[in-house]
Design an enzyme around this catalytic site. Structure first.
Site, short mmCIF file in Angstrom:
data_model
loop_
_atom_site.label_atom_id
_atom_site.label_comp_id
_atom_site.label_asym_id
_atom_site.label_seq_id
_atom_site.Cartn_x
_atom_site.Cartn_y
_atom_site.Cartn_z
N ARG A 154 0.27 30.47 76.36
CA ARG A 154 1.52 30.75 77.06
C ARG A 154 1.76 32.25 77.30
O ARG A 154 2.88 32.74 77.29
CB ARG A 154 2.69 30.14 76.28
N SER A 232 10.70 24.11 78.30
CA SER A 232 10.77 24.40 76.86
C SER A 232 11.33 25.80 76.66
O SER A 232 10.86 26.74 77.29
CB SER A 232 9.38 24.35 76.23
N GLU A 337 10.27 31.14 75.49
CA GLU A 337 9.21 31.03 76.50
C GLU A 337 9.64 31.63 77.86
O GLU A 337 8.87 32.35 78.47
CB GLU A 337 8.82 29.56 76.66
C1 LIG Z 1 11.91 21.10 83.89
C2 LIG Z 1 10.88 22.19 83.60
C3 LIG Z 1 9.68 21.87 83.03
C4 LIG Z 1 8.72 22.85 82.76
N1 LIG Z 1 7.53 22.50 82.19
C5 LIG Z 1 6.60 23.44 81.91
C6 LIG Z 1 5.36 23.08 81.31
O1 LIG Z 1 5.09 21.91 81.04
N2 LIG Z 1 4.47 24.06 81.03
C7 LIG Z 1 4.71 25.37 81.34
O2 LIG Z 1 3.85 26.21 81.06
N3 LIG Z 1 5.87 25.75 81.93
C8 LIG Z 1 6.82 24.81 82.22
N4 LIG Z 1 8.02 25.18 82.79
C9 LIG Z 1 8.28 26.60 83.07
C10 LIG Z 1 8.02 27.01 84.53
O3 LIG Z 1 8.08 25.92 85.40
C11 LIG Z 1 6.68 27.69 84.73
O4 LIG Z 1 6.59 28.82 83.91
C12 LIG Z 1 6.44 28.12 86.18
O5 LIG Z 1 5.14 28.60 86.34
C13 LIG Z 1 7.41 29.19 86.68
O6 LIG Z 1 7.23 29.33 88.07
P1 LIG Z 1 8.36 29.96 89.00
O7 LIG Z 1 7.78 30.13 90.35
O8 LIG Z 1 9.58 29.12 88.91
O9 LIG Z 1 8.59 31.35 88.29
P2 LIG Z 1 9.97 32.17 88.19
O10 LIG Z 1 10.88 31.48 87.24
O11 LIG Z 1 10.48 32.47 89.54
O12 LIG Z 1 9.44 33.49 87.48
C14 LIG Z 1 9.02 33.46 86.14
C15 LIG Z 1 8.47 34.82 85.74
O13 LIG Z 1 7.28 35.07 86.47
C16 LIG Z 1 7.43 36.20 87.31
N5 LIG Z 1 6.77 35.88 88.58
C17 LIG Z 1 6.96 34.78 89.35
N6 LIG Z 1 6.11 34.81 90.39
C18 LIG Z 1 5.42 35.96 90.30
C19 LIG Z 1 4.39 36.57 91.07
N7 LIG Z 1 3.91 36.00 92.18
N8 LIG Z 1 3.91 37.77 90.66
C20 LIG Z 1 4.37 38.37 89.54
N9 LIG Z 1 5.33 37.84 88.77
C21 LIG Z 1 5.84 36.64 89.13
C22 LIG Z 1 8.92 36.45 87.44
O14 LIG Z 1 9.21 37.81 87.65
C23 LIG Z 1 9.39 35.98 86.09
O15 LIG Z 1 9.20 36.99 85.14
C24 LIG Z 1 9.00 24.20 83.07
C25 LIG Z 1 10.24 24.53 83.66
C26 LIG Z 1 11.17 23.53 83.92
C27 LIG Z 1 12.48 23.89 84.55
#
Ligand SMILES: Cc1cc2nc3c(=O)[nH]c(=O)nc-3n(C[C@H](O)[C@H](O)[C@H](O)COP(=O)(O)OP(=O)(O)OC[C@H]3O[C@@H](n4cnc5c(N)ncnc54)[C@H](O)[C@@H]3O)c2cc1C
Length: 350
Positions: A154, A232, A337
């Protein structure tokens, strides 16, 4: 623009400046402009791993909305702004194995390397072949190898050096197969009716994962208030052997001699244990919290949810209460996380 409109927790105050980048060029220019002006910058995409302060963000918020998937055999190059779950669905439909256990994770492709997303025994690092980034240290566009990405449980080089890299595109090396990678997660293997280590049809794996996830409120669903979360909230603690022995002793003293915390040992002597187990045994149950504000999910102890009228301050307070309770009961420091923006985690607990 209020950031609560861009986050799955529906929390976060206003952005001082907001821009959506639909092309890589526009993204690079928006980042360069903020950097030239010396303005704080927050890049986001799906907002599913972000906890933004009620005060909002005092700088530029750039939302990554780039698109594009190029396939050559079993290799893909995917623009950062592509949504992740539909990509998994396309891989499964197109006979590409390696990401099927990661179905149902919200957010963008470009965010997957940031925390090395993982679920049900699979991590995205296993199939990432390269990550194309903008390096804000010198403005250069670089292609990083998996080793340079420094993937760990992670986490990654991107998460350890926040703000330095903007992921522009991710390349994947998948396996051309209708069968999944070997299933490592016992609960998933049981759901599929196979042994751990066996393979199953890609589509069956995806469906089984989605069913398990839905049961835990881990697939975004406007009808399910338990999905108004950031997934999480705490990572599973990874302890060295001595710390795990100490935890086992604390657990036995507190809960009875035959109680032992879950243990997943790794090759270098560390032991991963279960954050959910610790939280529950420290006395926090599903639904704990404010039924109209911030509360633990009614389906899963690891998810903190916004029941409608919550605030980020309330969320962080509940997270600290939980982490403090686990620290007092078991001497283990829980680590959040999601990425906290505008809030520090507890000194001594993070
Ligand atoms: C219901 C639910 C279930 C989930 N299940 C899981 C799971 O099973 N496993 C897991 O690992 N995660 C899980 N997550 C967490 C999340 O979905 C992941 O971490 C996902 O990859 C985040 O993507 P995002 O585009 O929404 O990122 P954002 O929330 O928009 O950004 C997250 C972070 O990444 C950075 N970021 C985003 N895109 C970029 C980019 N292109 N370049 C540089 N930095 C960037 C942002 O600045 C921020 O710091 C879950 C979340 C939810 C709401």
């Amino acid at each position: 623009m209020r950031l609560s409109d861009l986050t799955t927790l529906r929390l976060g105050g206003p952005a001082a400046r907001y821009l959506q980048a639909t092309s890589e060029q526009a993204l690079i220019e928006a980042v360069a402009e903020a950097d030239r002006a010396g303005e704080p910058l927050l890049v986001l995409a799906g907002g599913s791993n972000l906890v933004v302060a009620d005060e909002g963000f005092p700088g530029s918020v750039v939302r990554i909305a780039t698109r594009g998937v190029a396939r050559a055999g079993a290799a893909l190059e995917v623009a950062a702004g592509e949504p992740w779950d539909p990509l998994v669905a396309d891989c499964v439909a197109g006979g590409l194995a390696g990401v099927e256990c990661l179905a149902g994770i919200p957010g963008s492709v470009g965010a997957t390397p940031i925390q090395n997303v993982g679920a049900y025994g699979q991590e995205v690092a296993e199939t990432i072949a390269a990550v194309r980034v903008l390096d804000r240290a010198d403005g250069a566009v670089r292609t990083l190898t998996p080793a340079e990405c420094g993937f760990t449980y992670r986490s990654s080089a991107f998460k350890r050096e926040p703000g330095r890299w903007v992921v522009l595109a991710v390349s994947f090396a998948l396996e051309a197969s209708q069968r999944s990678a070997p299933i490592r997660y016992p609960e998933l293997a049981r759901g599929l009716g196979i042994e751990v280590g066996a393979r199953a049809a890609l589509g069956d794996v995806r469906e089984a994962v989605l069913a398990l996830r839905r049961g835990k409120g881990m697939v975004l669903d406007p009808e399910d208030p338990d999905t108004v979360s950031a997934g999480s909230f705490f990572t599973n603690p990874v302890l060295d052997a001595d710390a795990f022995t100490a935890l086992r002793a604390r657990a036995a003293a507190r809960l009875g001699a035959d109680t032992s915390p879950p243990a997943w040992p790794d090759a270098d002597g560390h032991v991963k244990t279960s954050a959910a187990w610790l939280i529950e045994r420290a006395g926090f149950h599903r639904g704990h919290g404010n039924p109209e504000g911030i509360a633990i999910s009614s389906k899963h102890t690891l998810a903190l949810t916004n029941r409608g009228a919550g605030t980020t301050a309330e969320l962080v307070a509940l997270a600290r209460e939980i982490a403090g309770g686990v620290q007092d009961a078991f001497g283990v420091a829980l680590v959040p996380e999601p990425v906290l923006v505008g809030h520090d985690w507890l000194p001594g607990v993070a």
